[in-house]
Scaffold this motif. Structure first.
Motif, mmCIF file in Angstrom:
data_model
loop_
_atom_site.group_PDB
_atom_site.id
_atom_site.type_symbol
_atom_site.label_atom_id
_atom_site.label_comp_id
_atom_site.label_asym_id
_atom_site.label_seq_id
_atom_site.Cartn_x
_atom_site.Cartn_y
_atom_site.Cartn_z
ATOM 1 N N GLU A 56 95.728 10.085 76.319
ATOM 2 C CA GLU A 56 95.887 9.788 74.898
ATOM 3 C C GLU A 56 97.250 10.259 74.393
ATOM 4 O O GLU A 56 97.841 9.640 73.511
ATOM 5 N N GLN A 57 97.755 11.340 74.955
ATOM 6 C CA GLN A 57 99.067 11.862 74.555
ATOM 7 C C GLN A 57 100.219 11.179 75.280
ATOM 8 O O GLN A 57 101.333 11.127 74.766
ATOM 9 N N HIS A 58 99.954 10.657 76.494
ATOM 10 C CA HIS A 58 101.022 10.062 77.315
ATOM 11 C C HIS A 58 100.535 8.709 77.847
ATOM 12 O O HIS A 58 100.218 8.561 79.028
ATOM 13 N N MET A 59 100.530 7.728 76.980
ATOM 14 C CA MET A 59 99.972 6.421 77.326
ATOM 15 C C MET A 59 100.849 5.647 78.304
ATOM 16 O O MET A 59 100.401 4.656 78.894
ATOM 17 N N ASP A 60 102.100 6.063 78.490
ATOM 18 C CA ASP A 60 102.987 5.357 79.415
ATOM 19 C C ASP A 60 102.908 5.904 80.835
ATOM 20 O O ASP A 60 103.594 5.410 81.724
ATOM 21 N N VAL A 61 102.075 6.932 81.062
ATOM 22 C CA VAL A 61 101.945 7.528 82.393
ATOM 23 C C VAL A 61 100.679 6.992 83.061
ATOM 24 O O VAL A 61 99.570 7.167 82.550
ATOM 25 N N GLU A 62 100.842 6.357 84.204
ATOM 26 C CA GLU A 62 99.691 5.915 84.981
ATOM 27 C C GLU A 62 99.172 7.096 85.793
ATOM 28 O O GLU A 62 99.910 7.693 86.584
ATOM 29 N N VAL A 63 97.918 7.449 85.617
ATOM 30 C CA VAL A 63 97.310 8.570 86.328
ATOM 31 C C VAL A 63 96.450 8.040 87.471
ATOM 32 O O VAL A 63 95.564 7.210 87.259
ATOM 33 N N ILE A 64 96.736 8.504 88.667
ATOM 34 C CA ILE A 64 95.960 8.143 89.848
ATOM 35 C C ILE A 64 95.229 9.394 90.325
ATOM 36 O O ILE A 64 95.860 10.433 90.555
ATOM 37 N N VAL A 65 93.915 9.328 90.462
ATOM 38 C CA VAL A 65 93.098 10.479 90.849
ATOM 39 C C VAL A 65 92.531 10.258 92.249
ATOM 40 O O VAL A 65 91.887 9.246 92.515
ATOM 41 N N GLN A 66 92.783 11.217 93.126
ATOM 42 C CA GLN A 66 92.232 11.188 94.480
ATOM 43 C C GLN A 66 91.350 12.424 94.661
ATOM 44 O O GLN A 66 91.839 13.548 94.554
ATOM 45 N N VAL A 67 90.066 12.217 94.916
ATOM 46 C CA VAL A 67 89.131 13.333 95.074
ATOM 47 C C VAL A 67 89.075 13.725 96.549
ATOM 48 O O VAL A 67 88.685 12.926 97.405
ATOM 49 N N LYS A 68 89.486 14.960 96.827
ATOM 50 C CA LYS A 68 89.559 15.450 98.203
ATOM 51 C C LYS A 68 89.068 16.895 98.259
ATOM 52 O O LYS A 68 88.967 17.569 97.244
ATOM 53 N N GLU A 69 88.790 17.373 99.469
ATOM 54 C CA GLU A 69 88.451 18.783 99.646
ATOM 55 C C GLU A 69 89.710 19.626 99.463
ATOM 56 O O GLU A 69 90.837 19.150 99.637
ATOM 57 N N SER A 70 89.515 20.912 99.131
ATOM 58 C CA SER A 70 90.642 21.777 98.786
ATOM 59 C C SER A 70 91.684 21.852 99.900
ATOM 60 O O SER A 70 92.892 21.824 99.641
ATOM 61 N N LYS A 71 91.247 21.941 101.159
ATOM 62 C CA LYS A 71 92.205 22.028 102.266
ATOM 63 C C LYS A 71 93.034 20.754 102.379
ATOM 64 O O LYS A 71 94.236 20.801 102.676
ATOM 65 N N GLU A 72 92.411 19.617 102.150
ATOM 66 C CA GLU A 72 93.123 18.341 102.217
ATOM 67 C C GLU A 72 94.139 18.217 101.082
ATOM 68 O O GLU A 72 95.211 17.633 101.259
#
Length: 293
Positions: A115-131
């Motif tokens: 909402e604050q940075h609408m020009d930033v595309e956010v990509i989320v990758q769910v991984k284990e902590s070591k990875e």
């Protein structure tokens, strides 16, 4: 040359079986065979030979495989960049995050940040902590949020949050106000303790528990959300970060158990970055304000 031929070729090289390739790509097996033959005809060489029911790469196939991967990767990056540009994104931030955080605080954080940075595309990758540590170190993610301090020396590591760890057990269906408090000693004697659902605090916690309770039954369950489900089904109890239990406690599906005489640890959340980019600085500033660290 069709880009789909390359995708089929790479998948076939990885699976060494046309049937498995067809299943992975959700296409008919004759289509897989046709793609490979068309690619071989276009390049002018044979990439596979039969080995019983499987296939193996020829020497030419081995030599061409890294080039095919590079072409496909470049194509995918280019189409993704074009799509992001058409949606109004000017910058990109790739975040690698642990399952616990992805299922608890991350949705709210991402929503507020976007909402604050609408020009930033956010990509989320769910991984284990070591990875996550390895991904950030290799440049496969710009920033990581995880539950264990990484060992990689090239990373900038910041502890951004500490959360209480509490003991939880299933709701027994009784009236909370009239029921006597749950005895932690009774749980240790009669219930299964689910362990190692968090990567950082279990060794020390188990040592402290064994010093007071010599006969306990344990089961390793390595994911917090699976541990919570097991507890809800009445299979046992565990010690989990309170940050992961907000909804279950509020709805009464799980109950907090007091642990007199047992000092419980804290669960830490770390942020790691490798390069000081503008997108990283934006997200760091946002987290700093959000967590006030």
């Amino acid at each position: 040359m069709d880009i789909n031929w390359l995708r089929t070729f790479i998948t076939a090289a990885e699976n060494e079986n046309f049937r498995k390739t067809a299943e992975k790509l959700y296409m008919a097996q004759p289509t897989v065979t046709a793609h490979i033959k068309q690619l071989e005809r276009d390049v002018g060489t044979q990439f596979f030979r039969r080995a019983g029911r499987n296939i193996v790469l020829t020497e030419a196939g081995h030599r061409f495989l890294p080039h095919a991967r590079l072409i496909l990767s470049s194509y995918d990056r280019g189409t993704h960049d074009l799509l992001a540009w058409e949606q109004g994104y000017k910058r990109k931030l790739s975040i690698a995050v642990s399952p616990l955080l992805a299922a608890s605080i991350l949705p709210y954080i991402i929503r507020q940040f976007m909402e604050q940075h609408m020009d930033v595309e956010v990509i989320v990758q769910v991984k284990e902590s070591k990875e996550i540590s390895e991904m950030v170190e290799k440049g496969e993610a710009d920033l990581g949020l995880l539950q264990m301090k990484p060992v990689q020396s090239l990373l900038d590591v910041q502890k951004i949050k500490e959360d209480d760890v509490i003991c939880v057990c299933p709701h027994d269906g009784g009236d909370l106000e009239s029921s006597p408090p749950i005895d932690i000693h009774d749980l240790f004697e009669n219930q299964t303790l689910f362990t190692y659902n968090h990567p950082e605090y279990w060794d020390d916690l188990l040592s402290a528990i064994h010093a007071k309770h010599h006969k306990i039954r344990t089961m390793v369950v390595t994911q917090v959300h699976i541990t919570k489900r097991f507890i809800e089904e009445g299979l046992g109890f565990s010690f989990l970060p309170k940050i992961s239990l907000h909804r279950e406690l509020m709805e009464g599906r799980l109950l907090e158990v007091k642990t007199p005489g047992l000092q419980l640890p804290k669960a830490s959340t770390y942020m790691i970055i490798r390069e000081d980019t503008e997108e990283n600085r934006l997200f760091q500033a946002f987290l700093r304000e959000y967590f006030s660290y």
